[in-house]
Design a protein around this motif. Structure first.
Motif, PDB file in Angstrom:
ATOM      1  N   UNK A 238       0.718  -0.957   0.165  1.00 17.47           N
ATOM      2  CA  UNK A 238      -0.033  -0.119   0.160  1.00 17.47           C
ATOM      3  C   UNK A 238       0.837   1.358   0.030  1.00 17.47           C
ATOM      4  N   UNK A 239       1.931   1.197   0.618  1.00 15.40           N
ATOM      5  CA  UNK A 239       2.807   2.351   0.531  1.00 15.40           C
ATOM      6  C   UNK A 239       3.491   2.517  -0.622  1.00 15.40           C
ATOM      7  N   UNK A 240       3.729   1.425  -1.584  1.00 11.03           N
ATOM      8  CA  UNK A 240       4.288   1.792  -2.825  1.00 11.03           C
ATOM      9  C   UNK A 240       3.212   2.605  -3.740  1.00 11.03           C
ATOM     10  N   UNK A 241       1.840   2.241  -3.514  1.00 14.36           N
ATOM     11  CA  UNK A 241       0.958   2.935  -4.086  1.00 14.36           C
ATOM     12  C   UNK A 241       0.890   4.409  -3.898  1.00 14.36           C
ATOM     13  N   UNK A 242       1.099   4.457  -2.390  1.00 15.69           N
ATOM     14  CA  UNK A 242       0.717   5.702  -2.022  1.00 15.69           C
ATOM     15  C   UNK A 242       1.517   6.906  -2.380  1.00 15.69           C
ATOM     16  N   UNK A 243       2.907   6.372  -2.360  1.00 17.86           N
ATOM     17  CA  UNK A 243       3.977   7.272  -2.824  1.00 17.86           C
ATOM     18  C   UNK A 243       4.155   7.657  -4.226  1.00 17.86           C
ATOM     19  N   UNK A 244       3.162   6.959  -5.098  1.00 19.14           N
ATOM     20  CA  UNK A 244       3.032   7.154  -6.392  1.00 19.14           C
ATOM     21  C   UNK A 244       1.878   8.165  -6.728  1.00 19.14           C
ATOM     22  N   UNK A 245       1.153   8.652  -5.692  1.00 13.36           N
ATOM     23  CA  UNK A 245      -0.037   9.333  -6.001  1.00 13.36           C
ATOM     24  C   UNK A 245       0.477  10.719  -6.230  1.00 13.36           C
ATOM     25  N   UNK A 246      -0.484  11.464  -6.944  1.00  8.60           N
ATOM     26  CA  UNK A 246       0.018  12.848  -7.479  1.00  8.60           C
ATOM     27  C   UNK A 246       0.349  13.651  -6.181  1.00  8.60           C
ATOM     28  N   UNK A 247       1.203  14.566  -6.357  1.00  7.68           N
ATOM     29  CA  UNK A 247       1.689  15.445  -5.164  1.00  7.68           C
ATOM     30  C   UNK A 247       0.269  16.180  -4.488  1.00  7.68           C
ATOM     31  N   UNK A 248      -0.726  16.309  -5.243  1.00 13.34           N
ATOM     32  CA  UNK A 248      -1.796  17.036  -4.644  1.00 13.34           C
ATOM     33  C   UNK A 248      -2.869  16.390  -4.002  1.00 13.34           C
ATOM     34  N   UNK A 249      -2.857  14.932  -4.210  1.00 13.68           N
ATOM     35  CA  UNK A 249      -3.699  13.853  -3.583  1.00 13.68           C
ATOM     36  C   UNK A 249      -4.011  14.143  -2.059  1.00 13.68           C
ATOM     37  N   UNK A 250      -5.371  14.384  -1.714  1.00 11.62           N
ATOM     38  CA  UNK A 250      -5.688  14.481  -0.624  1.00 11.62           C
ATOM     39  C   UNK A 250      -5.849  13.363   0.405  1.00 11.62           C
ATOM     40  N   UNK A 251      -5.556  12.363  -0.169  1.00  9.23           N
ATOM     41  CA  UNK A 251      -5.847  11.025   0.797  1.00  9.23           C
ATOM     42  C   UNK A 251      -4.475  10.614   1.460  1.00  9.23           C
ATOM     43  N   UNK A 252      -4.729  10.349   2.867  1.00 11.01           N
ATOM     44  CA  UNK A 252      -3.547   9.960   3.467  1.00 11.01           C
ATOM     45  C   UNK A 252      -3.079   8.488   3.593  1.00 11.01           C
ATOM     46  N   UNK A 253      -2.196   7.955   4.085  1.00 21.08           N
ATOM     47  CA  UNK A 253      -1.841   6.525   4.025  1.00 21.08           C
ATOM     48  C   UNK A 253      -3.013   5.861   4.984  1.00 21.08           C
ATOM     49  N   UNK A 254      -3.081   6.315   6.143  1.00 15.30           N
ATOM     50  CA  UNK A 254      -4.194   5.567   6.740  1.00 15.30           C
ATOM     51  C   UNK A 254      -5.652   5.322   6.410  1.00 15.30           C
ATOM     52  N   UNK A 255      -5.953   6.528   5.343  1.00 13.00           N
ATOM     53  CA  UNK A 255      -7.181   6.148   4.600  1.00 13.00           C
ATOM     54  C   UNK A 255      -7.147   5.469   3.388  1.00 13.00           C
ATOM     55  N   UNK A 256      -5.895   5.516   2.773  1.00 14.17           N
ATOM     56  CA  UNK A 256      -5.795   4.622   1.754  1.00 14.17           C
ATOM     57  C   UNK A 256      -5.565   2.955   2.054  1.00 14.17           C
TER      58      UNK A 256
END
Length: 670
Positions: A238-256
């Motif tokens: 999940x962290x691998x996906x989260x770090x690839x989100x666009x810079x302006x993405x509002x979703x945090x790692x705990x929500x993802x």
């Protein structure tokens, strides 16, 4: 073949379940597959309908543009997270090889595990492709072995994923669309309760009866490792996906993370390669506030780094691997150079006469490579227990380390039981947790006398026995087996069975190795007592009075044993150990001990032994951690009060070596 449908098969294969008799009128395979996938296809169709507006306006160009905008630092971070995920999932193979006792080396098992997973999750048909890849990379394993392992890996990962998802749904502060959130939290709570119930059942015993079948649950430590590995694996993914989100993405790692876990599970069970399609649809449904194009661009980048690159690396490793050999080069063979000890000589020279428990056939000797040092070893469902003090010249710190390594390789917790204060101090110095468990009642036959105020009650009991005509003597070399058997059978029936583990059970072959004292009234056998014996001490083992034995019979037997031991020059006679009194224990454990005292007749046994005014020597239990100590103690208590039938465990004494503990392997497979 879907992973979800493979899971039931995985449990059957990994635990040796019967898979059921074939039906005569079975539907064609394509029809069965369609039925299996029908509910999932319907669910995905519903998701697509709910997302019809968002999907209709998807801009492929915007998705590719978002993919192209991933920065080099994002690629590096995603690659590092992928490496962490695969490092965790490769340990599934090591853990399950150990659990299934395949004997494969851990390094080769991990490599085969991550290669099989990296390829099979891309090409699909995980159980088939994973088994074939492991078979090619592990020459010492048969195709059946690798098929069973692959099925067990799939089942264990899904079980671990379910527990991680349940915990995430209950404890993480995520936001879900509509009224989905409360329902998911309730589902998570139900999952945690189910997992807790299975853990309790595993503590009670490894086999769970379901109708005519038995489900063999893994030990709680193994369950804990599976859940931990599932968390590390999925959190890194999940962290691998989260770090690839666009810079302006509002979703945090705990929500993802909760949404990722749900989508990941649906993708795995869908049967599509890498969950392609179901994963994306589920993510879009659970994250409705995110712009679909950048989100799908990040997922495309994630698929590249998490599925594509590992698959290419795995193919390179697989192509370089040697052609499968028929020799079992992956197995660790027993140390042939180890010296097999003379068990009779070992028992005679052991520091404690209770090593005579070896003759019962339940236990074994765990030795170093020389065969000159080691432990009396007992195994329970979840623990490998070193009974009593070790023997031999090897430093105790080394013996403790090797015992712990051997237990870990056998997927059990390590434990020391009924050890002396001296060994308890050594264990505490090595970081083990130590607790008092019993007090041994010791007498010196050469100094024993009845003429003391503390033995006034004992004198009264002996007078009653003498008045009833009880006579005691040492048993002849040819034991009266028929009489002893009838008496032991009546005693067992009256008391609901015998204790086990560290306590002997009646067996003619076993008694023939002990010192026996008989009690008669007018020529009729009314009781006997048996003792472990070596050249230095006797230790009380079996006490079997007849149901109508006169009061004081057992006291008379012990007195006869003291006199016989004194004549043989024995300076130490133990009446064996007594558990601590409930009033001496603090906390919740006091209630447990109170119940045990009432149920097991401990109070009467304590009164009997304390009537001899013995010297009390503390005995201890030790384990590497508090959790291991609690698990081993519960296991030992169950083994004592509910032992398996002696015929199922009795065998000639065996030896295993501490020098080369078996190492195992593990993996996750879709």
């Amino acid at each position: 073949m879907s992973t979800k449908n493979s899971t039931s098969t995985a449990l059957a294969v990994s635990e040796g379940w019967p898979t059921g008799a074939p039906h005569r009128n079975r539907a064609p395979s394509w029809a069965r597959a369609l039925r299996r996938q029908g509910s999932l296809l319907a669910l995905l169709a519903g998701f697509a309908w709910l997302l019809r507006d968002r999907l209709a306006h998807l801009d492929i160009g915007a998705i590719l543009s978002a993919f192209a905008q991933v920065t080099p630092s994002q690629w590096v971070l995603a690659a590092l997270a992928t490496i962490l995920s695969f490092a965790a999932l490769a340990r599934y193979d090591a853990l399950l090889h150990r659990t299934l006792r395949t004997g494969a080396a851990e390094r080769e098992a991990r490599r085969a595990g991550w290669v099989a997973i990296a390829i099979s999750q891309v090409v699909g048909f995980g159980l088939v492709s994973g088994a074939l890849i492991r078979w090619r990379m592990l020459p010492g394993q048969s195709l059946f072995d690798t098929s069973r392992l692959t099925a067990a890996v799939a089942a264990s990962f899904l079980a671990g994923w379910a527990m991680v998802l349940s915990a995430a749904l209950v404890f993480l502060p995520y936001e879900m669309p509509g009224h989905v959130g409360p329902g998911l939290r309730g589902l998570g709570a139900a999952g945690l309760l189910t997992g807790g119930a299975l853990t309790v059942l595993a503590l009670r015993g490894p086999a769970l009866r379901i109708g005519r079948r038995s489900l063999h649950l893994p030990a709680p430590p193994v369950m804990g490792r599976i859940v931990l590995l599932a968390f590390l694996d999925t959190a890194a993914a999940a962290s691998a996906l989260w770090v690839l989100l666009p810079q302006g993405a509002a979703i945090g790692p705990l929500d993802l993370y909760p949404a990722f876990l749900i989508a990941f599970g649906i993708g795995m069970t869908s049967g599509t390669p890498a969950g392609l399609g179901p994963f994306e649809v589920t993510i879009l449904l659970l994250l409705p506030h995110e712009d679909p194009a950048p989100l799908l661009g990040a997922i495309l980048a994630w698929r590249t780094v998490y599925y594509g690159l590992p698959a290419l690396a795995a193919m390179a490793v697989l192509l370089r691997s040697q052609t499968r050999k028929t020799a079992h080069t992956g197995r660790v063979t027993p140390a042939s150079a180890a010296t097999v000890p003379d068990f009779d000589a070992l028992i005679a020279q052991a520091p404690q006469a209770e090593f005579g428990l070896l003759h019962q056939g339940e236990h074994r000797v765990l030795t170093c490579a020389t065969g000159k040092s080691g432990w009396l070893l007992a195994r329970t469902a979840h623990a490998q227990v070193a009974l009593l003090d070790p023997f031999g010249p090897t430093p105790r710190s080394e013996l403790l380390h090797r015992l712990r390594s051997t237990a870990r390789a056998d997927r059990r917790v390590s434990c020391l039981y009924k050890i002396s204060p001296r060994i308890a101090v050594d264990a505490r110095r090595q970081g083990w947790h130590v607790a008092p468990i019993a007090r041994e009642c010791v007498l010196d036959p050469t100094r024993f006398t009845l003429d003391t105020p503390t033995r006034a009650g004992l004198r009264r009991k002996l007078r009653k026995a003498l008045k009833a005509g009880v006579t005691c003597r040492k048993a002849p070399d040819e034991l009266p087996i028929a009489e002893l058997s009838r008496l032991a059978q009546a005693w067992r029936a009256a008391r609901g069975g015998e204790r086990g583990f560290s306590m002997g059970r009646f067996c003619p072959r076993y008694l023939a190795r002990q010192q026996i004292v008989l009690a008669h009234v007018e020529g009729q056998l009314v009781g006997f007592a048996s003792f472990h014996a070596n050249g230095r001490e006797w230790v009380l083992d079996l006490m079997r009075p007849a149901c109508d034995a006169p009061d004081g019979t057992m006291q008379a037997l012990i007195l006869c044993a003291l006199e016989t031991a004194r004549a043989a020059g024995i300076t130490r006679l133990s009446l064996a150990a007594l558990p601590p009194e409930a009033r001496e224990i603090d906390g919740p454990a006091r209630l447990i001990w109170s119940h045990t005292e009432r149920a097991a007749g401990v109070a009467g046994l304590r009164q009997f032994k304390m009537g001899f005014a013995p010297r009390l020597e503390p005995r201890y239990i030790a384990a590497p951690s508090r959790a291991a100590l609690a698990l081993a103690a519960a296991d030992i208590a169950r083994a004592i009060y509910a032992p398996p039938p002696l015929s199922a465990v009795a065998s000639p004494p065996r030896q295993t070596t501490l020098a080369a503990p078996r190492v195992a392997r593990a993996s996750r497979s879709s």
